[in-house]
Design an enzyme around this catalytic site. Structure first.
Site, short mmCIF file in Angstrom:
data_model
loop_
_atom_site.label_atom_id
_atom_site.label_comp_id
_atom_site.label_asym_id
_atom_site.label_seq_id
_atom_site.Cartn_x
_atom_site.Cartn_y
_atom_site.Cartn_z
N PRO A 143 2.54 0.99 1.98
CA PRO A 143 2.95 2.07 1.06
C PRO A 143 3.51 1.61 -0.28
CG PRO A 143 4.64 1.76 2.72
CD PRO A 143 3.52 0.82 3.08
N CYS A 144 2.66 1.06 -1.12
CA CYS A 144 3.09 0.65 -2.45
C CYS A 144 3.49 1.84 -3.31
CB CYS A 144 2.00 -0.17 -3.14
SG CYS A 144 0.38 0.62 -3.21
#
Length: 355
Positions: free
Chosen positions: A316-317
């Site tokens: 989850p950047c």
């Protein structure tokens, strides 16, 4: 609900004018002069700013009395492929070893021309090339299970061993008698637009929105790093990704179980592992991320590694924002980043309320 923030509406109106695909599913625009609502990518003549209203979901647009546009078909194309493509994919799924001809498509009242245009637009290859890749994928799986080359070739509809060998080598890079690795690519749809997932036998190595900049470069880098060819097809990992991402968008999944086969340097791998530790519904910033991997002076390197992540949502950047709370760059587009963060925070609140 209807969005009344004028600044936000101005941004969305500009996206409508530019037919920006990064806003697919982020908003729906109701046109007061025609009574229809559209996606950001609609090809219809653009209405004046004062004649539009913006909504965050199809339901709210319908509740406001707008009907779906007959050009962009928002109720179909925001979440799924067009109906005629779903029909085609079912035909292929029911007959994975059989080549579907134009004549057979017409017998099903499906236009081969429309099918060809859709595959070129969305996959960058012809429908028949797509079918050929899927058949080679079936052959690849059967050869891996120990089936004889001759049996696999004729069972998959090839008239000769030489013809099968030529196509197989052209797509995989090796002859059918040699062990090889391939990267499976599969396209599926989400509420924020279509995504590509690439997987090896070990797990998912890429998950990106199909309009991500530099996507072709990512494909080339993957093939070079893994010494493998990309072919259309599914395996257990592509199926699991599609299922888990669907659950994520429904607010039913906060953590992912699918295996990951990320390709990167040791430093990048460390950053990506740290990204996966950011709790669902929360955000962090690059400086804190650097501290958490014991590299407090490597903020820029951490930011670069974050940007190099090829497995969006699962790694989850999007949960990394500026230290001042500002939305920083995101390969899928800032609008999607905002949507994902809001989605997770809203789902967290809903789950707390239920408890």
């Amino acid at each position: 609900m209807r969005v009344i923030d004028s600044d936000q509406c101005d941004i969305w109106y500009q996206a409508l004018l530019e037919r920006d695909s990064k806003y697919t599913g982020v908003f729906y625009v109701g046109v007061k002069t025609t009574g229809v609502f559209c996606l950001s990518v609609c090809r219809a003549r653009k209405p004046k700013r004062e004649n539009v209203e913006f909504y965050q979901s199809i339901k709210f647009a319908l509740d406001a009395g707008f009907r779906p546009c007959k050009i962009c078909h928002p109720t179909e194309n925001a979440h799924t492929a067009p109906v005629f493509i779903e029909q085609v994919l079912k035909l292929i799924s029911d007959n994975p070893k059989v080549r579907i001809s134009d004549t057979e498509l017409r017998e099903q009242k499906i236009s081969p021309e429309r099918v060809r245009r859709w595959f070129l637009q969305n996959h960058g290859l012809t429908f028949h090339t797509f079918q050929r890749m899927l058949r080679v994928n079936v052959a690849f799986q059967e050869l891996k299970e120990g089936h004889k080359t001759t049996d696999v070739a004729f069972d998959n509809g090839y008239d000769s061993l030489s013809g099968f060998g030529y196509i197989y080598k052209k797509l995989t890079g090796v002859s059918p008698t040699k062990q090889s690795q391939v990267i499976m690519i599969h396209r599926f749809t989400t509420p924020l637009g279509p995504m590509f997932v690439c997987t090896t036998e070990r797990g998912v190595c890429l998950l990106e929105f199909t309009d991500r900049p530099m996507l072709e470069t990512e494909f080339r880098d993957l093939q070079r790093s893994l010494k493998a060819r990309i072919i259309s097809g599914k395996n257990k990992h592509t199926r699991q990704v599609e299922k888990e991402i669907e659950e994520y968008f429904k607010g039913e999944r906060q953590y992912f179980d699918v295996a990951i086969d990320s390709i990167g340097s040791e430093f990048q791998q460390t950053v990506w592992q740290q990204l996966q530790k950011i709790p669902y519904g929360e955000t962090t910033h690059y400086a804190l991320l650097a501290e958490n991997i014991s590299k407090p002076t490597a903020v820029r390197a951490v930011a670069a590694a974050n940007g190099a992540n090829r497995i969006s949502i699962i790694v989850p950047c999007h949960r990394v924002i500026g230290k001042d709370g500002a939305m920083t760059g995101y390969g899928g587009g800032i609008a999607r980043k905002k949507w994902l963060i809001t989605h997770e925070q809203s789902s967290n609140k809903a789950n707390l309320f239920i408890k």
